[in-house]
Write a protein that holds these residues in place. Structure first.
Motif, PDB file in Angstrom:
ATOM      1  N   PRO A 193      24.021 -16.802   9.751  1.00 51.97           N
ATOM      2  CA  PRO A 193      22.696 -17.544   8.967  1.00 51.97           C
ATOM      3  C   PRO A 193      22.081 -16.548   8.412  1.00 51.97           C
ATOM      4  CG  PRO A 193      22.847 -18.327  11.199  1.00 51.97           C
ATOM      5  CD  PRO A 193      23.817 -17.207  11.071  1.00 51.97           C
ATOM      6  N   ASP A 194      21.670 -15.431   8.891  1.00 50.25           N
ATOM      7  CA  ASP A 194      20.902 -14.310   7.883  1.00 50.25           C
ATOM      8  C   ASP A 194      21.663 -13.950   6.640  1.00 50.25           C
ATOM      9  OD1 ASP A 194      18.457 -12.677   7.901  1.00 50.25           O
ATOM     10  OD2 ASP A 194      19.789 -10.950   7.980  1.00 50.25           O
ATOM     11  N   LEU A 195      22.836 -13.662   6.761  1.00 48.57           N
ATOM     12  CA  LEU A 195      23.916 -13.210   5.792  1.00 48.57           C
ATOM     13  C   LEU A 195      23.729 -14.335   4.559  1.00 48.57           C
ATOM     14  CD1 LEU A 195      26.765 -11.482   7.739  1.00 48.57           C
ATOM     15  CD2 LEU A 195      24.987 -10.593   6.452  1.00 48.57           C
ATOM     16  N   GLY A 197      21.637 -16.759   4.198  1.00 48.06           N
ATOM     17  CA  GLY A 197      20.247 -16.924   3.763  1.00 48.06           C
ATOM     18  C   GLY A 197      20.000 -15.711   2.673  1.00 48.06           C
ATOM     19  N   HIS A 198      20.174 -14.537   2.738  1.00 47.84           N
ATOM     20  CA  HIS A 198      20.433 -13.590   1.811  1.00 47.84           C
ATOM     21  C   HIS A 198      21.058 -13.796   0.561  1.00 47.84           C
ATOM     22  CE1 HIS A 198      17.622 -10.988   3.998  1.00 47.84           C
ATOM     23  NE2 HIS A 198      18.424 -10.763   4.826  1.00 47.84           N
ATOM     24  N   ASP A 199      22.294 -14.242   0.760  1.00 50.27           N
ATOM     25  CA  ASP A 199      22.983 -14.460  -0.465  1.00 50.27           C
ATOM     26  C   ASP A 199      22.777 -15.769  -1.252  1.00 50.27           C
ATOM     27  OD1 ASP A 199      24.488 -12.411   0.256  1.00 50.27           O
ATOM     28  OD2 ASP A 199      26.170 -13.363   1.062  1.00 50.27           O
ATOM     29  N   ASP A 243      15.908 -13.650  15.415  1.00 53.29           N
ATOM     30  CA  ASP A 243      14.898 -12.409  15.381  1.00 53.29           C
ATOM     31  C   ASP A 243      13.767 -12.860  14.546  1.00 53.29           C
ATOM     32  OD1 ASP A 243      16.721 -12.769  13.513  1.00 53.29           O
ATOM     33  OD2 ASP A 243      16.996 -10.719  13.188  1.00 53.29           O
ATOM     34  N   HIS A 244      13.735 -13.661  13.494  1.00 64.81           N
ATOM     35  CA  HIS A 244      12.679 -13.935  12.452  1.00 64.81           C
ATOM     36  C   HIS A 244      13.136 -15.293  11.693  1.00 64.81           C
ATOM     37  CE1 HIS A 244      15.763 -12.777   9.608  1.00 64.81           C
ATOM     38  NE2 HIS A 244      16.010 -11.471  10.118  1.00 64.81           N
ATOM     39  N   GLY A 245      11.974 -15.579  11.033  1.00 69.62           N
ATOM     40  CA  GLY A 245      12.161 -16.764  10.126  1.00 69.62           C
ATOM     41  C   GLY A 245      12.591 -16.228   8.905  1.00 69.62           C
ATOM     42  N   SER A 253      14.667 -14.189   1.695  1.00 64.59           N
ATOM     43  CA  SER A 253      14.171 -13.015   2.252  1.00 64.59           C
ATOM     44  C   SER A 253      13.131 -13.216   3.521  1.00 64.59           C
ATOM     45  CB  SER A 253      13.419 -12.067   1.237  1.00 64.59           C
ATOM     46  OG  SER A 253      13.016 -10.954   1.656  1.00 64.59           O
ATOM     47  N   HIS A 254      12.813 -12.066   4.029  1.00 62.40           N
ATOM     48  CA  HIS A 254      12.011 -11.885   5.209  1.00 62.40           C
ATOM     49  C   HIS A 254      11.512 -10.724   5.262  1.00 62.40           C
ATOM     50  CE1 HIS A 254      15.323 -10.139   7.585  1.00 62.40           C
ATOM     51  NE2 HIS A 254      15.973 -10.725   6.823  1.00 62.40           N
ATOM     52  N   GLY A 255      10.598 -10.468   6.386  1.00 62.01           N
ATOM     53  CA  GLY A 255      10.008  -9.039   6.583  1.00 62.01           C
ATOM     54  C   GLY A 255       8.641  -8.898   6.705  1.00 62.01           C
TER      55      GLY A 255
HETATM   56 ZN   LIG Z   1      17.810 -10.386   7.111  1.00 63.92          ZN
END
Ligand SMILES: [Zn+2]
Length: 408
Positions: A193-195, A197-199, A243-245, A253-255
């Motif tokens: 899901p993170d990968l 989302g970034h793409d 680990d994050h939304g 993105s996120h951070g």
């Molecule tokens: Zn990420």
């Protein structure tokens, strides 16, 4: 996709069997259930899976396995503007999930495989209490095992595997261990899901990644279901959590410290206490639309330790999180140093039943007991202390801690 039909029926079967066998639910106070059951735990990490997008997937029957668990909102990133504030990135996030502590303790403040977790981990605390327990960490994003390299070197993690961003490797290896292995604690981390989302941002590919990881979660649940047929005395706690939304509006993105990036969720197969099911309606810090009234990712390690019957003594306790099962600790604990007057002010919520004693410890020393409804304690005895001080506040035999830095 090829799992979906099989997995659906197994999920229904699993939730049915849990619902039909209430004895499976461990009562920590019950000595009998402790003796007759073997506690085990499966923690499934779903990197960057956003709460609202998961809810959409569940509503469309694209995430039936995670959807079969009891799911509630939580938060990550610490409390912004305080020493617990941390980036809503994976390094800090997984360090919090695997230690029950924020960045001012674990010190993993970035996505950096050279960083080493500095807080007692879930693995270490379990092994110190029960050295015979076996632990496994299988991660898609290898940096997690790098951040916990000391745990591997010390033998707190017995088996550590990096799957190099191949989630099916995680599902296959964790599934095999769950069905045939002897691990008491399995951490399995999925990254797709993170990968995605970034793409792609919040696009079809992101929803497909949620669906794909949900199928892999189903693969693990069905492996456990087969295991339980031959190991009926094992009592498995299952938690699924990210680990994050993700940052709005597009999800790429996120951070940062925004509501959507800080919002996470905790899905469990067991009934939780009020810390998860009944968020505090007037949180001490009202920021982010009341998000801080919810459980946090720091609550996961204390919950798993509680399931194993491992509760650190108040004098040795140093975790920021509360267990989400069993008795309730004080909620909304804050600790603030007042350098001008050389004082530390502790506040908390939770006054029912009124008059219960709250025990307060400073660096392992019991310094006071006050009634819970007081909601505040001022430590005037810190003039001689410089540097980090760990405060622990205990009620109902449930401790929770905060780290304060004193500079006079
Ligand atoms: Zn990420």
């Amino acid at each position: 996709m090829r799992y979906s039909t099989v997995a659906l029926s197994i999920a229904a079967c699993l939730s049915l069997s849990l619902a039909c066998v209430p004895a499976l639910a461990l009562t920590p106070s019950s000595a009998d259930s402790q003796k007759s059951k073997t506690q085990k735990a499966l923690l499934i990490g779903v990197d960057g899976m956003q709460y609202e997008k998961l809810q959409e997937a569940i509503a469309q029957n694209m995430a039936p396995h995670i959807g079969s668990l009891k799911l509630a909102k939580s938060y990550i990133g610490g409390i912004d503007g305080t020493s617990t504030e941390q980036l809503t990135n994976s390094g800090p996030g997984w360090a919090t999930i695997l230690t029950g502590s924020w960045v001012n303790r674990h010190q993993v403040d970035a996505n950096n495989g050279a960083l080493r977790n500095q807080a007692p981990s879930l693995f270490e605390q379990l092994k110190r209490a029960a050295p015979q327990r076996k632990t496994t960490s299988i991660v898609s994003w290898g940096t997690i095992n790098d951040n916990f390299a000391e745990d591997i070197a010390q033998g707190y993690i017995d088996s550590a595997t990096k799957c190099l961003d191949v989630d099916q490797c995680v599902a296959d290896k964790a599934g095999y261990e769950l069905e045939h292995g002897e691990s008491d604690l399995v951490f399995a981390h999925f990254d797709e899901p993170d990968l995605a989302g970034h793409d792609h941002g919040f696009a079809t590919e992101y929803q497909q990644a949620i669906q794909g990881v949900d199928a892999q979660v189903g693969q693990l649940l069905s492996a456990l279901e087969r295991r339980q047929a031959t190991h009926p005395k094992e009592d498995w706690l299952i938690i699924v959590s990210p680990d994050h939304g993700r940052r709005l509006p597009d999800g790429y993105s996120h951070g940062q410290q925004t509501l959507s990036e800080k919002t996470t969720f905790i899905a469990m197969n067991k009934s939780a206490n009020a810390q998860l099911t009944d968020p505090v309606s007037a949180p001490t810090n009202p920021g982010h639309s009341g998000l801080y009234g919810f459980a946090s990712q720091a609550d996961i390690t204390p919950t798993i330790l509680k399931h194993f019957g491992v509760t650190p003594e108040a004098a040795q306790h140093s975790m920021d999180g509360l267990p989400l099962i069993g008795a309730l600790g004080v909620r909304q604990l804050t600790a603030q140093a007042l350098p001008a007057t050389s004082q530390v002010v502790l506040t908390w919520q939770g006054d029912k039943p009124r008059g219960k004693p709250v025990h307060i410890y400073r660096d392992g020393q019991h310094i006071a007991s006050v009634p819970n409804h007081q909601g505040e304690y001022i430590d005037n005895d810190v003039k001689a202390i410089n540097g980090n001080v760990n405060y622990t506040v205990e009620i109902n035999k449930v401790p929770v801690s905060r780290l304060v830095t004193l500079q006079h």
